[in-house]
Design a protein around this motif. Structure first.
Motif: not given
Length: 318
Positions: A197, A200-201, A203-205, A208, A252, A259
């Motif tokens: 997690w 993931v956080a 990668a997204i926040l 991303g 990217y 990924s």
């Protein structure tokens, strides 16, 4: 040697096995990888040398390019020499501390490059959408602070991940089916939900958000470009962004494919997943200096001058 799956142990040494399923071709696979690394070292070092020695290039855009070249050198040098040792000499042994260090610098380089690309997008936005304030907003002091922010952000985001991995107990095996240390947590017998997690956080926040802000910057740039009165002015503005857009895509797109390959690793063959991960750390650092050297007139002119001086000196010596 691999340990029994039921035994908890803290291995002092891990074994990088290379690309699973291609062991017989490791020697040949290493040849193009080595050539890519040589081009990466030469291209980025030349780019840094030209930007740092030419005072006329001490402008925001070129200073950001030098930061990108530094991150590329760090990423490739952290991974490729050990990768070649695995392929050519089967020297896959790596200590736990060295593995953690390598993983740290891989992820730090990735996050730093993402932040640098965002800063470069902001640079192009100000240059095109608010040119009168360009020299006021992007002074050398501001650029230095932005560089420090890039390093600080990268360190602060990755250090907790390294700390979490260091707390794990490993019980499966000390064989890493890869050419460099990545996703070490998968070998642990602890619950790694927090690691997953956290990744993931980030990668997204973080990544991303960088992508979204870069897209917004270029959306505003395109709107400003198409409001320009003449076709020549529009083409000139677009050319100034062309090399940066190419670098963004080269950075990217392989990262996204790598990924996705890890995400759907149970579907794709292992060697495909591994090969994509290797190309990700090889291709962008190799192509970035080529793109900037070819598409940026000022850099290309200095590169030609450097080669001309070298050829002149060699002819005089002979």
């Amino acid at each position: 040697m691999p340990a029994d799956n039921r035994t908890i142990f803290d291995p002092l040494t891990y074994i990088l096995t290379g690309i699973p399923g291609t062991e017989d071709s490791h020697v040949w696979i290493a040849i193009p990888f080595c050539l890519m690394y040589v081009v990466t070292l030469f291209g980025n070092s030349l780019l840094l040398f030209i930007i740092l020695t030419e005072r006329s290039l001490h402008e925001p855009m070129y200073l950001f390019v030098s930061m990108l070249a530094t991150a590329d050198l760090l990423l490739s040098t952290t991974t490729v020499p050990k990768m070649l040792a695995v392929f050519w000499f089967r020297a896959g042994e790596i200590s736990f501390a060295a593995c953690l260090t390598q993983m740290f610098f891989i992820h730090v380089s990735f996050i730093a490059e993402s932040a640098i690309l965002l800063a470069m997008a902001f640079d192009r936005y100000v240059a095109i959408c608010d040119p009168l304030r360009y020299t006021i907003m992007l002074t050398k002091s501001v650029i230095g602070k932005m560089g420090l922010a890039v390093v600080t952000r990268s360190f602060c985001l990755i250090f907790p991940l390294i700390f979490l991995v260091k707390q794990l107990k490993f019980c499966r095996t000390n064989l890493l089916p890869h050419t460099y240390c990545e996703h070490m947590a998968r070998l642990a017998c602890n619950d790694i939900t927090v690691h997953v997690w956290y990744g993931v956080a980030v990668a997204i926040l973080v990544i991303g958000l960088d992508i979204v802000l870069i897209a917004v910057s270029y959306g505003l740039i395109l709107r400003a470009v198409f409001l320009l009165p003449s076709k020549e002015a529009r083409l000139k503005a677009l050319r100034t962004c062309g090399s940066h857009v190419c670098v963004i895509l080269m950075f990217y797109v392989p990262a996204v494919f790598s990924s996705l390959a890890h995400l759907f690793g149970h579907i794709l063959p292992g060697y495909i997943v591994n090969l994509l991960a290797n190309l990700y750390v090889l291709i962008p650092p190799m192509l970035n200096p080529i793109v900037y050297g070819v598409t940026t007139k000022e850099i290309l002119k200095r590169v030609i001058n450097v080669f001309y001086r070298c050829c002149s000196r060699s002819s005089l010596l002979s």
